[in-house]
Enzyme design. Sequence first.
Site, mmCIF file in Angstrom:
data_model
loop_
_atom_site.group_PDB
_atom_site.id
_atom_site.type_symbol
_atom_site.label_atom_id
_atom_site.label_comp_id
_atom_site.label_asym_id
_atom_site.label_seq_id
_atom_site.Cartn_x
_atom_site.Cartn_y
_atom_site.Cartn_z
ATOM 1 N N HIS A 75 31.602 32.464 43.200
ATOM 2 C CA HIS A 75 30.576 32.440 42.140
ATOM 3 C C HIS A 75 30.978 31.436 41.064
ATOM 4 C CE1 HIS A 75 27.935 33.669 38.914
ATOM 5 N NE2 HIS A 75 28.955 34.066 38.190
ATOM 6 N N TYR A 124 34.873 40.883 48.213
ATOM 7 C CA TYR A 124 33.609 41.544 48.548
ATOM 8 C C TYR A 124 32.918 41.006 49.797
ATOM 9 C CZ TYR A 124 32.037 37.574 45.673
ATOM 10 O OH TYR A 124 31.843 36.316 45.149
ATOM 11 N N ARG A 171 25.808 30.228 49.328
ATOM 12 C CA ARG A 171 26.902 29.896 48.420
ATOM 13 C C ARG A 171 28.207 29.966 49.196
ATOM 14 N NH1 ARG A 171 28.342 34.354 44.580
ATOM 15 N NH2 ARG A 171 30.266 34.369 45.777
#
Lengths: 342, 342
Positions: free
Chosen positions: A249, A258, A245
Amino acid sequence: MEPLRFIAEDGARADPFPLSPEELTRGYREVVRARVFDERALTLQRQGKLSVYPPYKGQEAAQVGAALALDPGDWLVPSYRETAAALACGLSMSQAILYWRADPAGWRYPDDLRVLPFYIPIATQLLHAVGVASAGRYQGEDWVALTFIGDGGSSEGDFHEALNFAAVFQAPMVMVVQNNGWAISVPTEKQMRNPRIADRAAGYGIPGVVVDGNDLAAVWHVTREAVARARAGEGPTLIEAVTYRVGPHTSSDDPGRYRSADAGAAWLARDPVSRLRAALEGLGVWDDAREEALRAEIAEEFAAAVREADAAPEPEPQQIVEQVFETMTPDARAAWEVLRRG
Amino acid sequence: MTVTTPDRPQVAPESATATTTYREAVREAIRAAMRADDRVFLMGEDVGRYGGCYAVSMGLLEEFGEERIRDTPLSESAFVGAGIGAAMAGMRPIVEIMTVNFSLLALDQILNTAATVLHMSGGLFNVPLVIRMATGGGRQLAAQHSHSLEGWYAHIPGLKVVAPGTVEDAGGMLAPALTDPDPVLIFENALLYNREGPAPDPERPVDLVHAAVRRPGRDVSLITYGGSLHKTLEAAEALEQSGISAEVIDLRVLRPLDTETVLASVAHTHRVVLIDEGWKTGSLAAEVIARIGERAFYDLDVPPARVCSAEVPLPYAKHLEEAALPSVERIVAAARKVVGGG
């Protein structure tokens, strides 16, 4: 199990190669469409013209390759990440824009499009795919259901229930896990002890295949084989498409919180779009002129889709109670009257 | 039958048809539906060889085979989810959940999908699914097997929720549930399975719309449903002995509520007691009283009363369980108090 791969990162093709040049060209076209839609959709979202949008950059080949393995009459049961698969199955760009614009007109697909709505609760859709697949068997149809899940979703109870249920009843379906490395902020290594999700298929007595999810040829090939097995009555298959990815998100997420900025650097070299173009050029069926023509065609398709979406009438407030039950209940009718009067 | 319109409250006419049990009425309704429509199949835990946990499907496997009377793995979410998928793809599944407490494992499927897909697909995908389950206490099955959660389900827009209290409704409600384009949950109070009564009469089909006046009266409206209906009728009998004429309303359909029948009753009795085996706080009884308060406050001579289950996990021991459940004595006492001036 090493991921199956047919196109190397530099575009070199394995021999034998499972797709014809025509198929590879068609696949490239869909992958570029998917990439263009995704990039521009995210831009629209930043302009306030879409609602929350879940981008899929880097995962185009995993979705498109699997979707192209379906025949007309087969079903797609997607999660929210699978706009690329839905586009490859025939969802129009304008419809997809309206969908992510949160316009009810976008939620209503054409009657003959066998694509279920994008599901938001994680893994729940796998069970609907089991039911859709079984329904074909009951009705003497030979359709197959293709459904998707992510690495994070593979921790849900529904994932295990679906694998077992599909296996017990030999449901004609294919489950593709897009292992994209991240479940929002939690990396795969913290999600599971055994990071090879395809291994789990053995626990349910069904075939499990791991494939390079950024290699359209590999994904298409293994899904096509799985679809053929399902259609022949040989039951479900679990495919793990290893991908990444690249983006957030959703449009509401900031991966900088993160993961380091260069966390996915290695994956840029494995980009599914450029890799596929290199393979086509290696075959001698692609060049700059064709690329330019394709890009222009898709840019116009997107622009036309935006125009069409922008022309859609504003939904009326009373619409919210019209599709709760097939026929409005007395309470709904009363609410409808109030909303209509504004 | 028993369905009345608000302006014509009446007692159920004495039926000339044969009597049968609640269990057999459900079984024969399933049998008739499966004979009439190839799209109907039954799926759940132990519904096949075992004949169902409450012996409802006994003998159906022999007639219809294991494809259509499908024993499933112990996966509530899976068989409800698969039922949803099959319903969206053309089937008319009947899913049996062993008991309402276990339905919580499928709550995501019921709420997030069955109740929302029509909305989320802009009206394209109905979920014509029937979910049957046992509910209620009184069998000493303790705190994870005996609750009455139908009021929870009645909270959810998009679901139709019915609670047949008579043998006639137990059999008669299945056919309209199966033809209904929306998901229908049928709550069968487990204490009723052995109860005998007039068999459903095809000449007098029931609907999923109206409450029923089971006993006309002048002095107080006793409003109830499901397993509490017979306790309430017994209480009405006892009240009659002491000169109190109680009207008994059987809600039958918990969503959408037939408010008009309730209001018509309150309009001529001016006193109301709700009898609901669910917990009192946030209950269906509370909803009915709220509706009376909103629309018929000045029809009431005294504040309404409720007889509900004690707000405890349902006890295991017989006398403790009895102490927790609505009883004829508690209903009589509540009605006397209301009639006596509150």
